[in-house]
Design an enzyme around this catalytic site. Structure first.
Site, PDB file in Angstrom:
ATOM      1  N   HIS A   1      16.460 -33.865 -19.221  1.00 55.51           N
ATOM      2  CA  HIS A   1      15.999 -34.513 -18.177  1.00 55.51           C
ATOM      3  C   HIS A   1      14.584 -34.401 -17.993  1.00 55.51           C
ATOM      4  O   HIS A   1      14.153 -34.499 -16.823  1.00 55.51           O
ATOM      5  CB  HIS A   1      16.998 -34.323 -16.941  1.00 55.51           C
ATOM      6  CG  HIS A   1      18.412 -34.697 -17.207  1.00 55.51           C
ATOM      7  ND1 HIS A   1      18.717 -35.956 -16.992  1.00 55.51           N
ATOM      8  CD2 HIS A   1      19.349 -33.958 -16.935  1.00 55.51           C
ATOM      9  CE1 HIS A   1      19.912 -36.125 -16.999  1.00 55.51           C
ATOM     10  NE2 HIS A   1      20.361 -34.862 -17.230  1.00 55.51           N
TER      11      HIS A   1
ATOM     12  N   TRP B   1      -3.553  -2.209  -1.470  1.00 54.03           N
ATOM     13  CA  TRP B   1      -3.268  -3.347  -2.184  1.00 54.03           C
ATOM     14  C   TRP B   1      -3.870  -4.459  -1.098  1.00 54.03           C
ATOM     15  O   TRP B   1      -3.107  -5.071  -0.184  1.00 54.03           O
ATOM     16  CB  TRP B   1      -2.000  -3.410  -2.576  1.00 54.03           C
ATOM     17  CG  TRP B   1      -1.308  -4.571  -3.338  1.00 54.03           C
ATOM     18  CD1 TRP B   1      -1.529  -4.744  -4.704  1.00 54.03           C
ATOM     19  CD2 TRP B   1      -0.451  -5.898  -2.850  1.00 54.03           C
ATOM     20  NE1 TRP B   1      -0.835  -5.749  -5.148  1.00 54.03           N
ATOM     21  CE2 TRP B   1      -0.275  -6.460  -4.093  1.00 54.03           C
ATOM     22  CE3 TRP B   1       0.150  -6.238  -1.728  1.00 54.03           C
ATOM     23  CZ2 TRP B   1       0.366  -7.621  -4.326  1.00 54.03           C
ATOM     24  CZ3 TRP B   1       0.860  -7.494  -1.677  1.00 54.03           C
ATOM     25  CH2 TRP B   1       1.066  -7.975  -2.955  1.00 54.03           C
TER      26      TRP B   1
ATOM     27  N   GLU C   1      16.319 -15.177 -15.072  1.00 56.42           N
ATOM     28  CA  GLU C   1      15.933 -13.939 -15.018  1.00 56.42           C
ATOM     29  C   GLU C   1      15.242 -13.483 -16.329  1.00 56.42           C
ATOM     30  O   GLU C   1      14.214 -12.731 -16.063  1.00 56.42           O
ATOM     31  CB  GLU C   1      16.999 -12.922 -14.876  1.00 56.42           C
ATOM     32  CG  GLU C   1      16.935 -11.561 -14.898  1.00 56.42           C
ATOM     33  CD  GLU C   1      15.879 -11.025 -13.846  1.00 56.42           C
ATOM     34  OE1 GLU C   1      15.494 -11.588 -12.663  1.00 56.42           O
ATOM     35  OE2 GLU C   1      15.307  -9.766 -13.983  1.00 56.42           O
TER      36      GLU C   1
ATOM     37  N   ARG D   1       3.688   0.957  -7.410  1.00 54.47           N
ATOM     38  CA  ARG D   1       3.657  -0.229  -6.602  1.00 54.47           C
ATOM     39  C   ARG D   1       2.659  -1.306  -6.634  1.00 54.47           C
ATOM     40  O   ARG D   1       2.446  -2.394  -6.051  1.00 54.47           O
ATOM     41  CB  ARG D   1       3.552   0.314  -5.005  1.00 54.47           C
ATOM     42  CG  ARG D   1       4.664   1.572  -4.992  1.00 54.47           C
ATOM     43  CD  ARG D   1       4.358   2.242  -3.724  1.00 54.47           C
ATOM     44  NE  ARG D   1       5.012   1.517  -2.541  1.00 54.47           N
ATOM     45  CZ  ARG D   1       5.984   1.790  -1.799  1.00 54.47           C
ATOM     46  NH1 ARG D   1       6.551   3.057  -2.267  1.00 54.47           N
ATOM     47  NH2 ARG D   1       6.443   1.155  -0.810  1.00 54.47           N
TER      48      ARG D   1
ATOM     49  N   CYS E   1       0.630  -1.078  -0.031  1.00 54.45           N
ATOM     50  CA  CYS E   1       0.087   0.013   0.016  1.00 54.45           C
ATOM     51  C   CYS E   1       0.915   1.091   0.064  1.00 54.45           C
ATOM     52  O   CYS E   1       1.859   1.303   0.427  1.00 54.45           O
ATOM     53  CB  CYS E   1      -0.726  -0.110   1.345  1.00 54.45           C
ATOM     54  SG  CYS E   1      -1.984  -1.446   1.411  1.00 54.45           S
TER      55      CYS E   1
ATOM     56  N   LYS F   1       5.928  -3.273  -6.014  1.00 47.95           N
ATOM     57  CA  LYS F   1       7.209  -3.078  -6.347  1.00 47.95           C
ATOM     58  C   LYS F   1       8.285  -3.814  -5.039  1.00 47.95           C
ATOM     59  O   LYS F   1       9.301  -4.022  -5.362  1.00 47.95           O
ATOM     60  CB  LYS F   1       7.373  -1.601  -6.373  1.00 47.95           C
ATOM     61  CG  LYS F   1       9.041  -1.278  -6.779  1.00 47.95           C
ATOM     62  CD  LYS F   1       9.578  -2.068  -8.114  1.00 47.95           C
ATOM     63  CE  LYS F   1      11.214  -1.780  -8.250  1.00 47.95           C
ATOM     64  NZ  LYS F   1      11.567  -2.418  -9.203  1.00 47.95           N
TER      65      LYS F   1
ATOM     66  N   LYS G   1      11.451 -12.076 -16.217  1.00 53.55           N
ATOM     67  CA  LYS G   1      10.822 -10.814 -16.836  1.00 53.55           C
ATOM     68  C   LYS G   1       9.760 -10.985 -17.575  1.00 53.55           C
ATOM     69  O   LYS G   1       8.756 -10.129 -17.481  1.00 53.55           O
ATOM     70  CB  LYS G   1      12.067 -10.087 -17.306  1.00 53.55           C
ATOM     71  CG  LYS G   1      13.005  -9.630 -16.703  1.00 53.55           C
ATOM     72  CD  LYS G   1      12.799  -8.335 -16.229  1.00 53.55           C
ATOM     73  CE  LYS G   1      12.524  -8.293 -14.772  1.00 53.55           C
ATOM     74  NZ  LYS G   1      13.042  -8.950 -13.666  1.00 53.55           N
TER      75      LYS G   1
ATOM     76  N   ASN H   1      -0.376   0.419   6.251  1.00 48.28           N
ATOM     77  CA  ASN H   1       0.071  -0.735   5.448  1.00 48.28           C
ATOM     78  C   ASN H   1       0.405  -1.566   6.097  1.00 48.28           C
ATOM     79  O   ASN H   1       1.474  -1.452   7.344  1.00 48.28           O
ATOM     80  CB  ASN H   1       1.185   0.141   4.472  1.00 48.28           C
ATOM     81  CG  ASN H   1       1.946  -0.820   3.834  1.00 48.28           C
ATOM     82  OD1 ASN H   1       1.339  -2.036   3.310  1.00 48.28           O
ATOM     83  ND2 ASN H   1       3.119  -0.604   3.363  1.00 48.28           N
ATOM     84  N   GLY H   2       0.500  -2.807   5.997  1.00 48.31           N
ATOM     85  CA  GLY H   2       0.877  -4.107   6.913  1.00 48.31           C
ATOM     86  C   GLY H   2      -0.118  -4.972   7.108  1.00 48.31           C
ATOM     87  O   GLY H   2      -1.247  -4.781   6.686  1.00 48.31           O
TER      88      GLY H   2
ATOM     89  N   GLU I   1       6.387 -11.957 -15.358  1.00 52.39           N
ATOM     90  CA  GLU I   1       6.036 -11.057 -14.674  1.00 52.39           C
ATOM     91  C   GLU I   1       5.042  -9.760 -15.119  1.00 52.39           C
ATOM     92  O   GLU I   1       4.364  -9.065 -14.601  1.00 52.39           O
ATOM     93  CB  GLU I   1       6.816 -10.512 -13.481  1.00 52.39           C
ATOM     94  CG  GLU I   1       8.084  -9.561 -13.789  1.00 52.39           C
ATOM     95  CD  GLU I   1       8.953  -9.420 -12.673  1.00 52.39           C
ATOM     96  OE1 GLU I   1       8.349  -9.012 -11.994  1.00 52.39           O
ATOM     97  OE2 GLU I   1       9.965  -9.169 -12.932  1.00 52.39           O
TER      98      GLU I   1
HETATM   99  C1  AGP Z   1      11.907  -8.475 -10.156  1.00 52.00           C
HETATM  100  O1  AGP Z   1      11.511  -8.220 -11.308  1.00 52.00           O
HETATM  101  C2  AGP Z   1      10.440  -8.729  -9.139  1.00 52.00           C
HETATM  102  N1  AGP Z   1       9.814  -7.476  -9.124  1.00 52.00           N
HETATM  103  C3  AGP Z   1      10.514  -9.433  -7.931  1.00 52.00           C
HETATM  104  O2  AGP Z   1      11.161 -10.557  -8.142  1.00 52.00           O
HETATM  105  C4  AGP Z   1      11.858  -8.456  -6.725  1.00 52.00           C
HETATM  106  O3  AGP Z   1      13.115  -8.596  -7.499  1.00 52.00           O
HETATM  107  C5  AGP Z   1      11.821  -9.274  -5.383  1.00 52.00           C
HETATM  108  O4  AGP Z   1      10.599  -9.019  -4.903  1.00 52.00           O
HETATM  109  C6  AGP Z   1      12.748  -8.762  -4.537  1.00 52.00           C
HETATM  110  O5  AGP Z   1      12.783  -7.462  -4.271  1.00 52.00           O
HETATM  111  P1  AGP Z   1      14.120  -6.476  -3.538  1.00 52.00           P
HETATM  112  O6  AGP Z   1      15.302  -6.681  -4.569  1.00 52.00           O
HETATM  113  O7  AGP Z   1      13.279  -5.018  -3.614  1.00 52.00           O
HETATM  114  O8  AGP Z   1      14.237  -7.223  -2.392  1.00 52.00           O
END
Ligand code: AGP
Length: 597
Positions: free
Chosen positions: A493, A73, A470, A27, A2, A592, A474, A99-100, A477
């Protein structure tokens, strides 16, 4: 996660609040709300995006010089108007945004209802407003403190009372930063929301409360003891948190990588690596790298770098696994936590677990002043600048670069040897990234040929296996296409059963270690009519006999290829998602910074 913004001062609060939560949109959120005090507390809130809700409810026209705002959120209670923040107490004298997660909210809610409080939502957060009402005897700060002492869980909180010219903020596990300026005081869950008003920030730590008046701030702990918190001047400027001429923040941040990499290396490369590390980490006998998501992929690459360059045994763990697996920590262990945001709950918890078990701790972090940065014993800041897009790009390449510098640093201090050749090659990477970025139109064309597929396989060997992971993340997500990363040798395998003309396979196939074997893997895919996209070394024309599409990248040392190879994979994912018309900067279900567990 949030978003929270608060303001108290001589200006109208609503425009500041609405503009502030707009800067937190990246976010991810599902609903928005604003509370402004002008004699009474006026609240407007609704499900939906800020611009749409503002167009209907004129949030930025609400009158009053103090207020709080929130983007939600959903965690407890589905996205709805009644569950949106701010939440009020029964009397309408108190409003809060939170937030939490409140872990004991069910028992608190039951107690409050038995005492006659009427709940208006299904959220855990609302109980805070009623607890403040329960404890209120004329002082909002005291009532907030007593309320928070009842709570188990995490909070970033802002609260107002209609009769008190102040805003009370508090944090435990979810960040709260206070911005100070002569004509007003600001509060937010992230500095980017208030950066345009001030660069002077006060970062609350866990179990701290901030009482902010017009131009005045008092910070106390939950034991009501005053704490002297200095202000920190943040280094970002407004341009860095705006898109400029780019369609999305993610694209801007992909193209910032030549500059962000220079900033990560600035002042650190020379006759030796200069890292402001104030402890003898060279005595470490084992490194444990801990992170989540993309940062975990950087950690996997870091293991190759640290073992190859510094010859130190290195392990990698997911933060979420490390914190719960009862890790065996030895005195000479160094736990390195890697996090762009410096607020990821699992990584923060892993850091605290490592410290509790006696390990030295080092943070590789991007956001200055973040919780993990402040709690790690020592650290290396990335200086990559704010990363707004949910999908991490420039932070990743800077994390890998920082890990490489850490490896060289340790080698120099353990064995007195300086790796001039490696450092010289490191300094050429920004220029090499630039040349890959110039290839964007070709990568866009490839995206146009494959964006309708529903499954992708990414394959790499050795230090480029994490690059395959990675690249797959990308794509997943931001385009919602299923993609898996695998070591190329593992294909036989199992995954090879998936190969057919509907499954594009992305190979990281630089010349060098494992190249010939990778060509054999490509033959196996070709024999099953798979479509191949190959990341290849400039000048490699042979690979065209196997690959349907080839993206050439400049040659570099084997151990530095991940920094270069990731760039085309970032662009490929970006263009595919954009061609699908998706919200690249705010992918569904993602935040984020994952500050909830
Ligand atoms: C990566 O593209 C994602 N947004 C997510 O996996 C991110 O890397 C992960 O949440 C870790 O975040 P941080 O590096 O802020 O700890």
């Amino acid at each position: 996660m949030c978003g929270i913004v608060g303001y108290i001062g001589s200006h109208q609060a609503a425009p500041i609040l609405v503009n502030g939560i707009k800067r937190l949109e990246y976010r991810g959120y599902d609903s928005v709300g604003v509370a402004v005090v002008n004699g009474e507390i006026e609240i407007k809130k609704e499900v939906g995006m800020i611009d749409k809700v503002n167009a209907v409810h004129c949030l930025d026209k609400m009158e009053g010089t103090r207020g709080i705002a929130h983007t939600r959120w959903a965690t407890h209670g589905e996205p709805s108007k009644r569950n949106a923040h701010p939440h009020m107490d029964c009397t309408g004298d108190v409003a809060i945004v939170h937030n939490g997660i409140i872990e004991n909210y069910v028992s608190i809610r039951k107690m409050l209802q038995e005492e006659g409080h009427a709940m208006a939502s299904d959220t855990d957060s609302e109980v805070i407003a009623h607890l403040i009402e329960k404890f209120y005897e004329g002082n909002l700060e005291t009532a907030v403190r007593k309320a928070l002492l009842q709570i188990q869980g995490t909070y970033g909180l802002a609260a107002v009372h209609k009769r008190e010219n102040k805003i009370v903020v508090a944090r435990n596990g979810s960040p709260i930063v206070i911005g100070v300026k002569e004509n007003g005081t600001f509060a937010a869950s992230d500095a980017s929301a208030i950066l345009e008003h001030t660069k002077k920030m006060i970062y609350l730590d866990d179990r701290e409360i901030g009482v902010i008046g017009p131009g005045a701030v008092v910070v106390k702990n939950l034991e009501d003891k005053k704490i002297d918190k200095g202000t920190q001047e943040i280094e970002w400027d407004l341009a860095q948190i705006e898109k400029g001429e780019f369609k999305h923040f993610m694209l801007k941040e992909i193209f910032e990588q030549p500059e962000s990499l220079k900033n990560t290396m600035r002042g650190r490369l020379g006759n030796e690596i200069k890292l402001s590390i104030n402890s003898r980490i060279e005595d470490s006998e084992r490194l444990i790298l801990v992170a989540g998501g993309t940062s975990w992929h950087a950690a996997l690459i870091g293991r190759y770098l640290l073992e190859e360059i510094a010859k130190i045994p290195t392990e990698v763990d997911y933060s979420s696994e490390f914190r719960y697996r009862n890790p065996l920590i030895r005195e000479k262990d160094l736990v390195v936590v890697i996090s762009q945001s410096g607020e990821t709950a699992d990584t923060l918890a892993a850091l605290r677990e490592a410290k509790k078990r006696g390990a030295k701790t080092l943070g590789i972090i991007n956001v200055v002043g973040s919780t993990i940065a402040r709690e790690a014993e020592m650290g290396v800041y990335l200086h990559a600048g704010p990363e707004i897009g949910v999908a991490s790009t420039k932070a990743f390449t800077s994390q890998v670069t920082a890990l490489c510098m850490l490896a060289v640093y340790l080698k120099e201090r353990k064995r007195g040897e300086t790796d001039i050749k490696l450092m010289r090659e490191l300094s050429t990477l920004p220029e090499k990234i630039d040349s890959v970025l110039k290839n964007k139109d070709k990568i866009k064309d490839i995206a146009g040929s494959v964006f309708k597929h529903n499954n992708f396989l990414y394959l790499g060997r050795g230090i480029n296996f994490p690059v395959a992971l990675e690249g797959a993340l990308k794509l997943k997500e931001i385009s919602y296409i299923h993609a898996e990363g695998y070591p190329a040798a593992e294909m036989k395998h199992g995954p090879i059963a998936l190969i057919d003309e509907n499954m594009p396979v992305v190979f990281v196939a630089n010349k060098g270690k494992g190249y010939e074997k990778t060509l054999s893997n490509m033959e196996e895919v070709k024999a099953r009519h798979g479509k191949i996209i190959a990341i290849a070394t400039e000048g490699d024309e042979d690979i065209k006999r196997l690959a349907d599409w080839v993206i050439h990248v400049p040659e570099t040392l084997d151990i530095l290829t991940p920094v270069i190879n990731t760039i085309p994979l970032q662009l490929l994912a970006y263009y595919i998602a954009d061609m699908k018309g998706l919200d690249v900067d705010k992918p569904r279900n993602l935040a984020k910074s994952v500050t909830v567990e």
